[in-house]
Design a protein around this motif. Structure first.
Motif, PDB file in Angstrom:
ATOM      1  N   ASN B  48      44.356 -13.782  51.887  1.00 15.30           N
ATOM      2  CA  ASN B  48      45.223 -12.415  51.297  1.00 15.30           C
ATOM      3  C   ASN B  48      44.303 -11.624  50.733  1.00 15.30           C
ATOM      4  O   ASN B  48      43.193 -11.264  51.247  1.00 15.30           O
ATOM      5  CB  ASN B  48      46.007 -13.152  50.493  1.00 15.30           C
ATOM      6  N   CYS B  49      44.682 -11.007  49.466  1.00 17.06           N
ATOM      7  CA  CYS B  49      43.711 -10.021  49.125  1.00 17.06           C
ATOM      8  C   CYS B  49      42.652 -10.204  48.326  1.00 17.06           C
ATOM      9  O   CYS B  49      41.741  -9.386  48.279  1.00 17.06           O
ATOM     10  CB  CYS B  49      44.806  -8.853  48.024  1.00 17.06           C
ATOM     11  N   CYS B  50      42.543 -11.488  47.525  1.00 11.54           N
ATOM     12  CA  CYS B  50      41.286 -11.886  47.164  1.00 11.54           C
ATOM     13  C   CYS B  50      40.056 -11.678  48.002  1.00 11.54           C
ATOM     14  O   CYS B  50      39.097 -11.384  47.477  1.00 11.54           O
ATOM     15  CB  CYS B  50      41.581 -13.315  46.382  1.00 11.54           C
ATOM     16  N   GLY B  87      43.040 -16.705  47.717  1.00 13.06           N
ATOM     17  CA  GLY B  87      44.471 -16.489  48.160  1.00 13.06           C
ATOM     18  C   GLY B  87      45.418 -17.398  48.312  1.00 13.06           C
ATOM     19  O   GLY B  87      45.099 -18.661  48.025  1.00 13.06           O
ATOM     20  N   PRO B  88      46.620 -17.101  48.460  1.00 15.07           N
ATOM     21  CA  PRO B  88      47.778 -18.245  48.501  1.00 15.07           C
ATOM     22  C   PRO B  88      47.603 -19.037  49.760  1.00 15.07           C
ATOM     23  O   PRO B  88      47.042 -18.598  50.481  1.00 15.07           O
ATOM     24  CB  PRO B  88      49.082 -17.193  48.505  1.00 15.07           C
ATOM     25  N   GLY B 114      41.435 -16.822  42.168  1.00 19.55           N
ATOM     26  CA  GLY B 114      42.469 -15.951  42.029  1.00 19.55           C
ATOM     27  C   GLY B 114      43.614 -16.945  41.753  1.00 19.55           C
ATOM     28  O   GLY B 114      43.723 -18.306  41.879  1.00 19.55           O
ATOM     29  N   ASN B 115      44.823 -16.025  40.936  1.00 24.11           N
ATOM     30  CA  ASN B 115      45.741 -16.951  40.792  1.00 24.11           C
ATOM     31  C   ASN B 115      46.460 -17.808  41.765  1.00 24.11           C
ATOM     32  O   ASN B 115      47.139 -18.730  41.513  1.00 24.11           O
ATOM     33  CB  ASN B 115      46.772 -15.720  39.939  1.00 24.11           C
ATOM     34  N   CYS B 116      46.417 -17.061  42.759  1.00 24.11           N
ATOM     35  CA  CYS B 116      47.382 -17.801  43.713  1.00 24.11           C
ATOM     36  C   CYS B 116      46.854 -19.129  44.451  1.00 24.11           C
ATOM     37  O   CYS B 116      47.442 -19.996  44.384  1.00 24.11           O
ATOM     38  CB  CYS B 116      47.430 -16.958  45.138  1.00 24.11           C
ATOM     39  N   PRO B 122      51.831 -14.819  42.008  1.00 23.99           N
ATOM     40  CA  PRO B 122      53.214 -14.189  41.977  1.00 23.99           C
ATOM     41  C   PRO B 122      54.090 -14.804  43.030  1.00 23.99           C
ATOM     42  O   PRO B 122      55.076 -14.718  42.835  1.00 23.99           O
ATOM     43  CB  PRO B 122      52.528 -12.806  42.341  1.00 23.99           C
ATOM     44  N   PHE B 123      53.522 -15.563  43.894  1.00 21.53           N
ATOM     45  CA  PHE B 123      54.211 -16.002  44.902  1.00 21.53           C
ATOM     46  C   PHE B 123      54.850 -17.590  44.678  1.00 21.53           C
ATOM     47  O   PHE B 123      55.208 -18.180  45.383  1.00 21.53           O
ATOM     48  CB  PHE B 123      53.589 -16.428  46.366  1.00 21.53           C
ATOM     49  N   GLY B 145      42.041 -14.490  38.093  1.00 17.05           N
ATOM     50  CA  GLY B 145      42.235 -13.165  38.237  1.00 17.05           C
ATOM     51  C   GLY B 145      43.054 -12.769  39.342  1.00 17.05           C
ATOM     52  O   GLY B 145      43.430 -13.335  40.038  1.00 17.05           O
ATOM     53  N   CYS B 146      43.495 -11.510  38.990  1.00  8.94           N
ATOM     54  CA  CYS B 146      44.317 -10.823  40.355  1.00  8.94           C
ATOM     55  C   CYS B 146      44.215  -9.716  40.442  1.00  8.94           C
ATOM     56  O   CYS B 146      44.908  -8.643  39.835  1.00  8.94           O
ATOM     57  CB  CYS B 146      45.777 -11.238  39.785  1.00  8.94           C
ATOM     58  N   PRO B 147      43.228  -9.052  41.192  1.00  9.11           N
ATOM     59  CA  PRO B 147      42.263  -9.871  41.889  1.00  9.11           C
ATOM     60  C   PRO B 147      41.323 -10.399  41.216  1.00  9.11           C
ATOM     61  O   PRO B 147      40.939  -9.849  39.993  1.00  9.11           O
ATOM     62  CB  PRO B 147      41.834  -9.057  43.283  1.00  9.11           C
TER      63      PRO B 147
HETATM   64  S1  SF4 Z   1      45.566 -14.014  43.126  1.00  9.43           S
HETATM   65 FE1  SF4 Z   1      46.458 -11.650  43.219  1.00  9.43          FE
HETATM   66  S2  SF4 Z   1      44.635 -10.579  44.485  1.00  9.43           S
HETATM   67 FE2  SF4 Z   1      44.266 -12.682  44.788  1.00  9.43          FE
HETATM   68  S3  SF4 Z   1      45.331 -13.339  46.628  1.00  9.43           S
HETATM   69 FE3  SF4 Z   1      46.948 -13.606  44.853  1.00  9.43          FE
HETATM   70  S4  SF4 Z   1      48.111 -11.862  44.830  1.00  9.43           S
HETATM   71 FE4  SF4 Z   1      46.224 -11.249  46.095  1.00  9.43          FE
END
Ligand code: SF4
Lengths: 346, 168
Positions: B48-50, B87-88, B114-116, B122-123, B145-147
């Motif tokens: 994902n974004c991380c 990423g998730p 990352g938190n995912c 968040p998911f 961290g996010c990210p």
């Molecule tokens: S932790 Fe935040 S930045 Fe990283 S993958 Fe999850 S939503 Fe994206």
């Protein structure tokens, strides 16, 4: 100073003969020692080169490169080597076992054999073959068979595709590679590498054969599977190409062989175009390594500044550009030799 | 703090005795771990974004992971040492990630970035996302961290290095 190594070799032979060895055995033992030296040089070279390449890549991309381990990160490769040696050795279930296992061994064996004909100084080749150039070219194209073995034996689609690409590339680029060197053979009249170097005592062949130089350099880059011609290993398309299934030390052997090839081809380049051991101030056996490293740095520079070329462009570039150019070079060289002889006869 | 059992303690005592008598002892493990800890080759895997931050950490001049010698991103799991779980992990992706991890050669490590990857982030309440990567893989280091900033990723890798060397 020029004769240090020759003197050492003579001294060893005489010492052995004074101990009662017949000349044949003394010579054989000397050959073994030379082999050991070649192996040591190869391993040392590769350790330095991998570090140098990472540093060069960093320099070109405005990064620092490895700098934490020892001065300028020079021990980084040693840490990598220890890690690779102690990694698990996975032999997948469905591979063709013998081919899979022997491919890296053949590859490293062939690449080390390339060093035997390279003259490091006057009379300083391990074996000074009279068909040295032919030997070198035919052996260096054999490494492609090992890549094919790796790709076929792995029983993996990425590996097979990578190997097929390697073979296609080899067939395409072997032609201009050899054709471009014909001009040199015409001028010097010999296939023996030490003769070719000796013929350059007054003027280096880089001045007489600029066209061949360009053709040979591009074809050699493709032969070495280095960027921008690293199609067999194209990460983005083929995972790791022909080496996808190899782990740890087996993969490291391929890596070692590639760098060994790089050094050998650069040294050949120096012998053919850059005057080999000729040069001012430094002793002969120092000139070859210095020039070789300069050529290797040019290879690094090209790899890290060009994007990868597309497969069909790669093919058409060789058949439509490089081969006509190298044929033209042969014609021009022939005329040049005739004109030179005519002017001399006046 | 590493808890030691009786056999370890006895070994330590033996080594002390030898060292007092002028014999230098070391373990092959120490040398190997020295090498391993300094050359993690991460797998080219991302979700994902991380991972964008991971690429920045790896390739950008400003951060430059190559300083530590960790810049060799390998595309084949056979040659990678470190799975950076960035990423998730979706339910669909989970078996694939696990398979990739199984294909890696020992010794191998997993870093949750990352938190995912740690908890679903968040998911977390989504119908299609795993609540954290540790439900399918053994994770060595968690980097929240996010990210995650590249510096934080470096910190995570250095923590992993300390872990491999047995300093943590
Ligand atoms: S932790 Fe935040 S930045 Fe990283 S993958 Fe999850 S939503 Fe994206």
């Amino acid at each position: 100073m020029d004769l240090w190594f020759t003197n050492i070799a003579n001294y060893i032979v005489q010492l052995l003969m004074s101990w009662g060895f017949p000349y044949f055995w003394a010579d054989l033992i000397l050959l073994l020692i030379q082999w050991m030296c070649v192996l040591a040089i190869v391993v040392l070279d590769v350790i330095i080169l991998i570090w140098l390449e990472r540093k060069a890549a960093g320099f070109i991309q405005m990064r620092l490169g490895p700098n934490r381990l020892g001065p300028f990160g020079i021990f980084q490769t040693i840490a990598d080597a220890i890690k690779l040696m102690t990694k698990e050795d996975i032999i997948p279930n469905k591979v063709d076992k013998w081919i899979f296992l022997t491919a890296p061994l053949f590859m490293i064996f062939i690449s080390v054999m390339l060093y035997l004909v390279l003259p490091i100084g006057e009379g300083l080749a391990v074996v000074d073959l009279d068909v040295g150039l032919l030997y070198f070219l035919s052996l260096s194209s054999l490494t492609t068979i090992c890549v094919l073995m790796a790709g076929w034996g792995s029983n993996n689609k990425w590996s097979l595709m990578g190997a097929m690409r390697a073979v296609a590339q080899m067939i395409t680029y072997e032609v201009p590679l050899i054709l471009s060197l014909l001009g040199i053979v015409m001028i010097t009249g010999s296939l023996r590498l030490s003769d070719i170097v000796a013929a350059q005592s007054h003027v280096w062949l880089i001045i007489m054969q600029p066209l061949a130089l360009i053709c040979y350099f591009i074809a050699a880059t493709a032969e070495l599977n280095r960027g921008p011609f690293d199609m067999p290993e194209a990460e983005q398309e083929l995972t790791a190409g022909a080496y996808t299934e190899y782990t740890g030390m087996r993969w490291a052997l391929f890596f070692l062989a590639e760098y060994t090839n790089l050094v050998a081809v650069s040294a050949l380049f120096v012998c053919l175009f850059l005057g080999g051991w000729h040069g001012p101030f430094l002793p002969q056996w120092l000139w070859i390594p210095v020039k070789t490293y300069v050529v290797i740095c040019v290879f690094f520079w090209i790899k890290w500044t060009f994007p990868r070329i597309r497969m069909d462009h790669l093919m058409s570039f060789s058949w439509k550009v490089l081969i006509p150019l190298s044929l033209l070079n042969i014609v021009l060289t022939g005329f040049g030799i005739e004109i030179f002889a005519w002017v001399r006869g006046l | 703090m590493v808890l030691k059992n009786e056999a370890d303690l006895k070994e330590d005592a033996d080594v002390k005795l030898l060292e007092n008598n002028g014999v230098f002892c070391t373990w092959f493990d120490k040398i190997w771990n020295w090498g391993r800890a300094r050359s993690f080759w991460p797998l080219n895997y991302s979700c994902n974004c991380c991972p964008i931050e991971m690429l920045v950490a790896g390739g950008a001049p400003r951060f430059d992971i190559a300083r530590y010698g960790y810049e060799v991103f390998r595309a084949s799991p056979r040659q990678a040492d470190l799975l950076v779980l960035a990423g998730p992990v979706t339910l669909k992706m989970a078996p694939v990630v696990r398979r990739v991890w199984l294909q890696m050669a020992e010794p191998k490590w997993v870093l949750a970035m990352g938190n995912c990857a740690i908890s679903g982030g968040p998911f977390r309440d989504g119908y299609s996302v795993l609540p954290g990567g540790d439900s399918i893989l053994p994770i060595d280091v968690y980097v929240p961290g996010c990210p995650v900033r590249p510096e934080a990723l470096f910190h995570g890798m250095l923590e992993l290095k300390a872990k491999v060397e047995g300093k943590r």
